[in-house]
Design a protein around this motif. Structure first.
Motif, mmCIF file in Angstrom:
data_model
loop_
_atom_site.group_PDB
_atom_site.id
_atom_site.type_symbol
_atom_site.label_atom_id
_atom_site.label_comp_id
_atom_site.label_asym_id
_atom_site.label_seq_id
_atom_site.Cartn_x
_atom_site.Cartn_y
_atom_site.Cartn_z
ATOM 1 N N SER A 176 -17.429 6.047 1.858
ATOM 2 C CA SER A 176 -16.842 7.071 2.725
ATOM 3 C C SER A 176 -15.432 7.455 2.315
ATOM 4 N N SER A 177 -14.790 6.652 1.462
ATOM 5 C CA SER A 177 -13.421 6.982 1.045
ATOM 6 C C SER A 177 -13.367 7.587 -0.355
ATOM 7 N N VAL A 178 -14.528 7.963 -0.911
ATOM 8 C CA VAL A 178 -14.548 8.686 -2.179
ATOM 9 C C VAL A 178 -14.257 10.152 -1.890
ATOM 10 N N VAL A 179 -13.232 10.695 -2.547
ATOM 11 C CA VAL A 179 -12.787 12.063 -2.281
ATOM 12 C C VAL A 179 -12.626 12.817 -3.590
ATOM 13 N N VAL A 180 -12.634 14.125 -3.506
ATOM 14 C CA VAL A 180 -12.476 14.948 -4.690
ATOM 15 C C VAL A 180 -11.007 14.961 -5.134
ATOM 16 N N SER A 181 -10.773 15.092 -6.420
ATOM 17 C CA SER A 181 -9.420 15.111 -6.970
ATOM 18 C C SER A 181 -8.542 16.124 -6.245
ATOM 19 N N GLY A 182 -7.308 15.729 -6.011
ATOM 20 C CA GLY A 182 -6.368 16.590 -5.303
ATOM 21 C C GLY A 182 -6.209 16.235 -3.845
ATOM 22 N N THR A 183 -7.138 15.434 -3.311
ATOM 23 C CA THR A 183 -7.019 14.979 -1.935
ATOM 24 C C THR A 183 -5.896 13.948 -1.827
ATOM 25 N N SER A 184 -5.041 14.091 -0.844
ATOM 26 C CA SER A 184 -3.926 13.161 -0.683
ATOM 27 C C SER A 184 -4.437 11.760 -0.341
ATOM 28 N N ILE A 185 -3.823 10.759 -0.951
ATOM 29 C CA ILE A 185 -4.159 9.361 -0.689
ATOM 30 C C ILE A 185 -2.963 8.699 0.001
ATOM 31 N N ARG A 186 -3.202 8.074 1.133
ATOM 32 C CA ARG A 186 -2.124 7.437 1.877
ATOM 33 C C ARG A 186 -1.941 5.994 1.405
ATOM 34 N N ARG A 187 -0.692 5.630 1.149
ATOM 35 C CA ARG A 187 -0.383 4.259 0.740
ATOM 36 C C ARG A 187 -0.817 3.294 1.852
ATOM 37 N N PRO A 188 -1.624 2.267 1.516
ATOM 38 C CA PRO A 188 -2.157 1.392 2.564
ATOM 39 C C PRO A 188 -1.153 0.331 3.011
ATOM 40 N N ASN A 189 -1.364 -0.157 4.219
ATOM 41 C CA ASN A 189 -0.646 -1.318 4.730
ATOM 42 C C ASN A 189 -1.540 -2.544 4.600
ATOM 43 N N GLY A 190 -0.919 -3.680 4.471
ATOM 44 C CA GLY A 190 -1.707 -4.897 4.387
ATOM 45 C C GLY A 190 -0.837 -6.127 4.313
ATOM 46 N N GLN A 191 -1.487 -7.282 4.214
ATOM 47 C CA GLN A 191 -0.759 -8.541 4.092
ATOM 48 C C GLN A 191 -0.367 -8.780 2.633
ATOM 49 N N ILE A 192 0.899 -9.144 2.446
ATOM 50 C CA ILE A 192 1.443 -9.379 1.113
ATOM 51 C C ILE A 192 2.095 -10.757 1.085
ATOM 52 N N LEU A 193 1.792 -11.506 0.055
ATOM 53 C CA LEU A 193 2.421 -12.816 -0.113
ATOM 54 C C LEU A 193 3.647 -12.619 -1.000
ATOM 55 N N GLU A 194 4.811 -12.609 -0.399
ATOM 56 C CA GLU A 194 6.025 -12.285 -1.134
ATOM 57 C C GLU A 194 6.440 -13.399 -2.087
ATOM 58 N N ASN A 195 6.185 -14.648 -1.725
ATOM 59 C CA ASN A 195 6.574 -15.767 -2.574
ATOM 60 C C ASN A 195 5.381 -16.701 -2.782
ATOM 61 N N PRO A 196 4.548 -16.430 -3.802
ATOM 62 C CA PRO A 196 3.366 -17.265 -4.040
ATOM 63 C C PRO A 196 3.705 -18.715 -4.370
ATOM 64 N N ALA A 197 4.950 -18.980 -4.818
ATOM 65 C CA ALA A 197 5.335 -20.333 -5.212
ATOM 66 C C ALA A 197 5.861 -21.170 -4.047
ATOM 67 N N ALA A 198 5.963 -20.566 -2.878
ATOM 68 C CA ALA A 198 6.498 -21.302 -1.710
ATOM 69 C C ALA A 198 5.548 -22.415 -1.298
ATOM 70 N N ASP A 199 6.106 -23.470 -0.727
ATOM 71 C CA ASP A 199 5.282 -24.592 -0.271
ATOM 72 C C ASP A 199 4.286 -24.145 0.792
#
Length: 323
Positions: A176-199
């Motif tokens: 459902s999220s396949v769109v034709v070229s030129g369609t605006s794509i919104r930057r997604p939000n999500g969970q990000i692990l900022e420091n993978p080396a943290a305990d």
């Protein structure tokens, strides 16, 4: 098979992507006819297939005449479902109609009325998604890409998983999220692990900071198979209609945290852009070539008979920033 020496009576700009050798299929509409309908691109024009058929454009091609209703559909699904043998004949016929020495000059070359009705300048058309997409699978087909992507998540020593040389590695995307070229794509939000080396691995929630793009080819399947009944690799080509350029948008920082252990999810399904014109498999025949040898012998069910099982297609990416 296409013939490089073919010339058209229609003026086609030098270097056009839509030469008489190509003739890709797509779905168009215009301001005067807002209903999406199938078309073929040639030069600076789109051949509106419904109007072409209504003007007896297929008078010399009996095989498509019982099926002309597929040319009035809002997607290419019905036309594609007719099978590759009919796709090939229709494309070859249209090619012959546009040849400089066409055997059917009365169809279009000398028919100004049908030219005015069926040949629409590309600048006047709106492009639409070419197929109704029920499902799609994304494959790790390119070794360099698979390695580089693996380095991002696992480092160079474990970039390629052991199964990579043995089977097609893929995942199901969000159709459902396949769109034709030129369609605006919104930057997604999500969970990000900022420091993978943290305990203690504690993610934050924010917009993706590592939005990536992937230049790919997308292939459309036109032939259905019954559930549970596989198609052998020797017959697989007969199930393909054509290919499009594809951008599999990827949020790499979100992907790095969520893909373990079941694979891509929100980082990969928020948008997939495809080009609106579908290049048929017949148009690609002259570009067949022998691919690189796989370092591991695959199981018999994956072995192809022809050595020329790849296509020599040069793709290029250009990025335009606001800076």
């Amino acid at each position: 098979m296409t013939t490089p020496s073919l010339r058209s009576w229609l003026s086609i700009p030098r270097g056009s992507h839509f030469s008489i050798q190509n003739l890709p299929f797509g779905i168009i509409s215009t301001s005067s006819n807002t209903n999406p309908r199938p078309a073929v691109a040639i030069g600076d024009y789109a051949l509106h297939l419904e109007a072409f058929a209504a003007g007896n454009g297929f008078a010399d091609l009996s095989i498509i005449q019982p099926h002309q209703k597929v040319l009035s559909q809002p997607t290419l699904n019905a036309f594609a479902a007719l099978g590759r043998s009919i796709h090939s004949v229709v494309r070859k016929y249209i090619q012959s109609v546009f040849q400089d020495d066409t055997p059917f000059p009365e169809i279009l070359k000398n028919n100004k009325q049908l030219q005015n009705e069926a040949l629409i300048p590309l600048k006047d058309v709106t492009m639409h998604i070419p197929f109704s997409i029920g499902d799609y699978t994304d494959f790790f087909a390119g070794r360099n890409h698979a390695y580089n992507c693996g380095v991002l998540f696992r480092g160079p020593q474990n970039a390629l998983q052991p199964n990579y040389n043995h089977l097609p590695v893929g995942y199901h995307g969000r159709a459902s999220s396949v769109v034709v070229s030129g369609t605006s794509i919104r930057r997604p939000n999500g969970q990000i692990l900022e420091n993978p080396a943290a305990d203690k691995e504690t993610p934050t929630f924010s917009p993706s900071r590592k939005l990536d793009m992937e230049l790919e080819l997308g292939a459309f399947v036109c032939k259905a198979n019954k559930m549970g009944e596989p198609i052998s690799i020797s017959k697989a080509e007969g199930s393909l209609f054509g290919v499009v350029l594809m951008n599999d948008w990827s949020a790499r920082d979100i992907q790095a945290w969520e893909y373990v252990p079941l694979g891509p999810f929100n980082a990969k399904n928020f948008g997939t852009s495809i080009s609106p014109w579908v290049v048929t498999m017949d148009a690609l025949e002259p570009f067949r070539t022998k691919g690189l040898e796989n370092e591991t012998e695959v199981l018999p069910y994956l072995k192809e008979k022809s050595e020329k099982n790849m296509y020599n297609i040069n793709l290029k990416v250009e990025l335009t920033s606001e800076l």
